[in-house]
Design a protein around this motif. Structure first.
Motif, PDB file in Angstrom:
ATOM      1  N   ARG A   1       0.840  -1.199   0.000  1.00 15.87           N
ATOM      2  CA  ARG A   1       0.000   0.000   0.000  1.00 15.87           C
ATOM      3  C   ARG A   1       0.876   1.251   0.000  1.00 15.87           C
ATOM      4  NH1 ARG A   1      -3.601  -1.988   4.960  1.00 15.87           N
ATOM      5  NH2 ARG A   1      -1.569  -2.985   5.329  1.00 15.87           N
ATOM      6  N   MET A   2       0.578   2.146  -0.948  1.00 14.41           N
ATOM      7  CA  MET A   2       1.257   3.434  -1.020  1.00 14.41           C
ATOM      8  C   MET A   2       0.267   4.525  -0.618  1.00 14.41           C
ATOM      9  SD  MET A   2       3.631   2.942  -4.433  1.00 14.41           S
ATOM     10  CE  MET A   2       4.871   4.118  -3.872  1.00 14.41           C
ATOM     11  N   LEU A   3       0.766   5.748  -0.515  1.00 11.86           N
ATOM     12  CA  LEU A   3      -0.064   6.853  -0.035  1.00 11.86           C
ATOM     13  C   LEU A   3      -0.296   7.889  -1.119  1.00 11.86           C
ATOM     14  CD1 LEU A   3       1.638   7.397   3.440  1.00 11.86           C
ATOM     15  CD2 LEU A   3      -0.523   6.223   2.991  1.00 11.86           C
ATOM     16  N   LYS A   4      -1.536   8.319  -1.242  1.00 11.56           N
ATOM     17  CA  LYS A   4      -1.893   9.447  -2.087  1.00 11.56           C
ATOM     18  C   LYS A   4      -2.658  10.427  -1.217  1.00 11.56           C
ATOM     19  CE  LYS A   4      -4.316  10.860  -6.275  1.00 11.56           C
ATOM     20  NZ  LYS A   4      -5.071  10.420  -7.472  1.00 11.56           N
ATOM     21  N   ASN A   5      -2.034  11.545  -0.937  1.00 14.34           N
ATOM     22  CA  ASN A   5      -2.634  12.535  -0.016  1.00 14.34           C
ATOM     23  C   ASN A   5      -2.977  11.876   1.315  1.00 14.34           C
ATOM     24  OD1 ASN A   5      -2.512  14.494  -2.083  1.00 14.34           O
ATOM     25  ND2 ASN A   5      -4.502  13.807  -2.888  1.00 14.34           N
ATOM     26  N   ASP A   6      -2.042  11.048   1.799  1.00 15.34           N
ATOM     27  CA  ASP A   6      -2.151  10.342   3.092  1.00 15.34           C
ATOM     28  C   ASP A   6      -3.227   9.262   3.104  1.00 15.34           C
ATOM     29  OD1 ASP A   6      -0.090  11.855   4.196  1.00 15.34           O
ATOM     30  OD2 ASP A   6      -1.476  13.440   4.821  1.00 15.34           O
ATOM     31  N   VAL A   7      -3.813   8.963   1.956  1.00 17.46           N
ATOM     32  CA  VAL A   7      -4.823   7.900   1.871  1.00 17.46           C
ATOM     33  C   VAL A   7      -4.178   6.682   1.186  1.00 17.46           C
ATOM     34  CG1 VAL A   7      -7.053   7.196   0.933  1.00 17.46           C
ATOM     35  CG2 VAL A   7      -6.694   9.559   1.722  1.00 17.46           C
ATOM     36  N   PRO A   8      -4.196   5.510   1.838  1.00 20.87           N
ATOM     37  CA  PRO A   8      -3.520   4.348   1.244  1.00 20.87           C
ATOM     38  C   PRO A   8      -4.278   3.787   0.043  1.00 20.87           C
ATOM     39  CG  PRO A   8      -4.595   3.716   3.299  1.00 20.87           C
ATOM     40  CD  PRO A   8      -4.739   5.202   3.174  1.00 20.87           C
ATOM     41  N   PHE A   9      -3.517   3.283  -0.927  1.00 21.73           N
ATOM     42  CA  PHE A   9      -4.086   2.539  -2.052  1.00 21.73           C
ATOM     43  C   PHE A   9      -3.122   1.409  -2.382  1.00 21.73           C
ATOM     44  CE2 PHE A   9      -1.191   5.478  -4.076  1.00 21.73           C
ATOM     45  CZ  PHE A   9      -0.647   4.770  -5.151  1.00 21.73           C
ATOM     46  N   TRP A  10      -3.656   0.365  -2.996  1.00 18.26           N
ATOM     47  CA  TRP A  10      -2.834  -0.802  -3.310  1.00 18.26           C
ATOM     48  C   TRP A  10      -2.072  -0.564  -4.612  1.00 18.26           C
ATOM     49  CZ3 TRP A  10      -1.257  -4.795  -0.531  1.00 18.26           C
ATOM     50  CH2 TRP A  10      -1.967  -5.117   0.628  1.00 18.26           C
ATOM     51  N   ALA A  11      -0.762  -0.866  -4.576  1.00 17.02           N
ATOM     52  CA  ALA A  11       0.088  -0.698  -5.754  1.00 17.02           C
ATOM     53  C   ALA A  11       0.916  -1.962  -5.965  1.00 17.02           C
ATOM     54  CB  ALA A  11       1.002   0.509  -5.594  1.00 17.02           C
ATOM     55  N   HIS A  12       1.212  -2.226  -7.231  1.00 15.96           N
ATOM     56  CA  HIS A  12       2.124  -3.319  -7.591  1.00 15.96           C
ATOM     57  C   HIS A  12       3.435  -2.705  -8.049  1.00 15.96           C
ATOM     58  CE1 HIS A  12       3.530  -7.183  -9.093  1.00 15.96           C
ATOM     59  NE2 HIS A  12       3.941  -6.546 -10.190  1.00 15.96           N
ATOM     60  N   LEU A  13       4.552  -3.111  -7.418  1.00 26.45           N
ATOM     61  CA  LEU A  13       5.876  -2.608  -7.771  1.00 26.45           C
ATOM     62  C   LEU A  13       6.644  -3.686  -8.528  1.00 26.45           C
ATOM     63  CD1 LEU A  13       7.035  -0.768  -4.498  1.00 26.45           C
ATOM     64  CD2 LEU A  13       5.556   0.048  -6.333  1.00 26.45           C
ATOM     65  N   SER A  14       7.205  -3.283  -9.657  1.00 20.42           N
ATOM     66  CA  SER A  14       8.067  -4.160 -10.438  1.00 20.42           C
ATOM     67  C   SER A  14       9.398  -3.443 -10.608  1.00 20.42           C
ATOM     68  CB  SER A  14       7.436  -4.464 -11.796  1.00 20.42           C
ATOM     69  OG  SER A  14       8.250  -5.333 -12.556  1.00 20.42           O
ATOM     70  N   ALA A  15      10.482  -3.993 -10.013  1.00 19.84           N
ATOM     71  CA  ALA A  15      11.750  -3.261  -9.934  1.00 19.84           C
ATOM     72  C   ALA A  15      12.891  -4.044 -10.583  1.00 19.84           C
ATOM     73  CB  ALA A  15      12.087  -2.963  -8.478  1.00 19.84           C
ATOM     74  N   THR A  16      13.797  -3.303 -11.235  1.00 12.96           N
ATOM     75  CA  THR A  16      15.033  -3.857 -11.779  1.00 12.96           C
ATOM     76  C   THR A  16      16.176  -2.960 -11.347  1.00 12.96           C
ATOM     77  OG1 THR A  16      14.771  -2.614 -13.836  1.00 12.96           O
ATOM     78  CG2 THR A  16      13.906  -4.867 -13.805  1.00 12.96           C
ATOM     79  N   ILE A  17      17.396  -3.483 -11.409  1.00 10.45           N
ATOM     80  CA  ILE A  17      18.571  -2.718 -11.005  1.00 10.45           C
ATOM     81  C   ILE A  17      19.450  -2.475 -12.222  1.00 10.45           C
ATOM     82  CG2 ILE A  17      19.943  -4.747 -10.361  1.00 10.45           C
ATOM     83  CD1 ILE A  17      21.010  -3.074  -8.007  1.00 10.45           C
ATOM     84  N   GLN A  18      19.957  -1.251 -12.364  1.00 11.98           N
ATOM     85  CA  GLN A  18      20.826  -0.881 -13.479  1.00 11.98           C
ATOM     86  C   GLN A  18      21.946   0.015 -12.950  1.00 11.98           C
ATOM     87  OE1 GLN A  18      18.397   1.042 -16.426  1.00 11.98           O
ATOM     88  NE2 GLN A  18      17.287  -0.822 -16.973  1.00 11.98           N
ATOM     89  N   ASN A  19      22.991   0.170 -13.777  1.00 10.26           N
ATOM     90  CA  ASN A  19      24.077   1.082 -13.432  1.00 10.26           C
ATOM     91  C   ASN A  19      23.863   2.414 -14.134  1.00 10.26           C
ATOM     92  OD1 ASN A  19      25.573  -0.613 -11.718  1.00 10.26           O
ATOM     93  ND2 ASN A  19      26.498  -1.642 -13.480  1.00 10.26           N
ATOM     94  N   ALA A  20      23.930   3.490 -13.377  1.00  4.05           N
ATOM     95  CA  ALA A  20      23.783   4.823 -13.946  1.00  4.05           C
ATOM     96  C   ALA A  20      25.057   5.209 -14.685  1.00  4.05           C
ATOM     97  CB  ALA A  20      23.471   5.833 -12.839  1.00  4.05           C
ATOM     98  N   SER A  21      25.025   6.339 -15.404  1.00  2.17           N
ATOM     99  CA  SER A  21      26.201   6.810 -16.150  1.00  2.17           C
ATOM    100  C   SER A  21      27.373   7.078 -15.216  1.00  2.17           C
ATOM    101  CB  SER A  21      25.848   8.078 -16.925  1.00  2.17           C
ATOM    102  OG  SER A  21      25.365   9.080 -16.037  1.00  2.17           O
TER     103      SER A  21
END
Length: 464
Positions: free
Chosen positions: A156-176
């Motif tokens: 659950r993430m927050l939008k204006n302090d109100v929680p909503f359900w979110a799906h996170l899909s994350a990958t890792i990369q090297n920056a410049s």
């Protein structure tokens, strides 16, 4: 044509700067040929060479300028496509530092979190995650940097302090800069979560109904193999669930019952309507009666996948019915064999509530014999129809019993038969009365004779 082909081939092997120079010189030669057309060509001197170089350089600059404008146009188009693909994407994009700081965010992420993009950048991602779900994010992030493999999670993430359900899909990369960064796709899955929760609640409710129903429920495959039993079904037949799962009718019941149940199951598989039966099983506890309903089970694709059998223990009802039949038989024998007449009536009153008549509801054989009537003459008829000259005192006595519920014993004469009768009447139901009738004519005659003899001479018959 051959010279042009050779020149083109040479140009393809030159560097971009050399190629540009070659193209510029070609353009300059064409221009010089136009200017000097009709003039006598003179050998070039140093001034001509300088002018030639300047013209070639000017043409190079013009061609470079055209190339820059074309490149700028392509960059603008690419930027517009990037804006459409990145900023206006249907999901949020976040770039995070290895410390969890938000480095970049698209407009969709800004909208999802209810924070302006400028204010969102440099925030820590934990600031927009619901407090109770912080551990989910930290485990997700730890696994990402530890394995380098893409990671997915729901939180659950927050939008204006109100929680909503979110799906996170994350990958890792090297920056410049060489330091690792985390690319995160954020999707709002609130509706999906609500649907999942509703489905979960529905399943829990169904499981509760299934487990604690007062009716035994079993699910069977089309081959008659047990898939599941609820608690009541196990209580009905005894044993544990592991004693039955995966077993067929033939492995659970005696051959006769197994064959019968299998035929019923096949009938249920081919029928749109539930099939209902009443019969008994002989268990260790004795004979147990069940009311069973066989209903085919259809999945979401419309395929018949098995049969549900619902069984209600009706042993008490069956025993009560048997006892009732036994009592009814005893009553019938008593009712028909008793020497006394027995009749059931319903009283009829006038508007003032005074008894004026009564209707025959039932009579036994002795009643018909004692009063010289038949069932056909009496049932459903009034006493004044069956015996038009019936004395009012019979109606009064019986009416009082039917209306007050107080039993009564009464003896009197009935002109319709010319006999005397002793009656005991009682009310089994409001406005009804039952009467036991005994013919006492002989008794009354004997009493009258004794009374006559007590007052008259036995030889002369004269009054003493």
């Amino acid at each position: 044509m051959k010279n042009q082909g050779d020149e083109k081939e040479r140009n393809e092997t030159l560097s971009p700067e050399q190629g540009l120079r070659q193209r510029a010189e070609a353009v300059e030669r064409e221009k010089m040929a136009t200017r000097l057309e009709g003039d006598v060509l003179m050998p070039p001197d140093e001034t001509d060479k300088t002018i030639h170089e300047l013209h070639v350089h000017q043409i190079e600059l013009e061609m470079q300028n055209d190339e820059l404008r074309r490149t700028q146009s392509e960059l603008m188009e690419t930027k517009a496509r990037y804006f459409d693909l990145y900023d206006l994407a249907p999901v949020g994009y976040l770039t995070l530092s290895d410390k969890g700081m938000i480095l970049e965010a698209n407009l969709t992420a800004s909208t999802l979190l209810g924070v302006e993009r400028g204010a969102l950048v440099k925030k820590r991602i934990s600031q927009v995650i619901f407090r109770e779900d912080q551990d989910i994010y930290y485990r997700h992030r730890k696994a990402l940097f530890a394995t380098g493999d893409p990671q997915n999670c729901d939180l659950r993430m927050l939008k204006n302090d109100v929680p909503f359900w979110a799906h996170l899909s994350a990958t890792i990369q090297n920056a410049s800069s060489g330091s690792p960064v985390c690319r995160v796709i954020v999707s709002d899955v609130s509706e999906r979560k609500q649907a999942e929760n509703a489905l979960s609640e529905s399943r829990e409710q169904y499981q509760g109904l299934f487990d604690y129903s007062g009716v035994g429920i079993g699910y069977y495959s089309p081959e008659g193999v047990v898939i599941s039993y609820n608690k009541k079904a196990l209580e009905n037949i005894g044993g544990q669930i592991d004693d039955y799962i995966g077993k067929s009718f033939a492995e659970i019941f005696p051959p006769k019952e197994a064959s019968l149940y299998m035929s019923r199951l096949k009938m249920a598989l081919s029928s749109h309507e539930p099939q209902e039966y009443e019969d008994y099983l002989t268990l260790e506890s004795g004979r147990v009666w069940f009311s069973s309903t066989f209903t085919r089970v259809i999945n979401e694709n419309g395929e018949v996948v098995g049969v549900q059998i619902s069984s209600l223990d009706i042993t008490e009802r069956k025993n009560a019915e048997a006892a009732l039949r036994e009592n009814e038989e005893k009553y019938r024998l008593l009712y028909t064999a008793m020497s006394q007449g027995l009749a059931l009536h319903e009283i009829i009153t006038d508007e003032g509530g005074k008894p004026v008549d009564y209707v025959f509801l039932d009579i036994n054989e002795s009643y018909t014999r004692l009063l010289g009537v038949t069932r056909e003459m009496c049932i459903g008829k009034r006493i004044t129809e069956v015996m038009p000259n019936v004395e009012q005192y019979w109606i009064d006595i019986f009416g009082k019993v039917a209306l007050t519920g107080v039993p009564s014993y009464y003896e009197n004469y009935l002109a319709a038969t010319g006999g005397y009768y002793a009656t005991y009447s009682y009310s089994p139901k409001k406005r009804q009365f039952a009467v036991l009738v005994t013919d006492i004519t002989e008794k009354k005659t004997y009493e009258e004779n004794l009374k006559h003899l007590s007052y008259h001479d036995q030889l002369t018959g004269l009054y003493n």
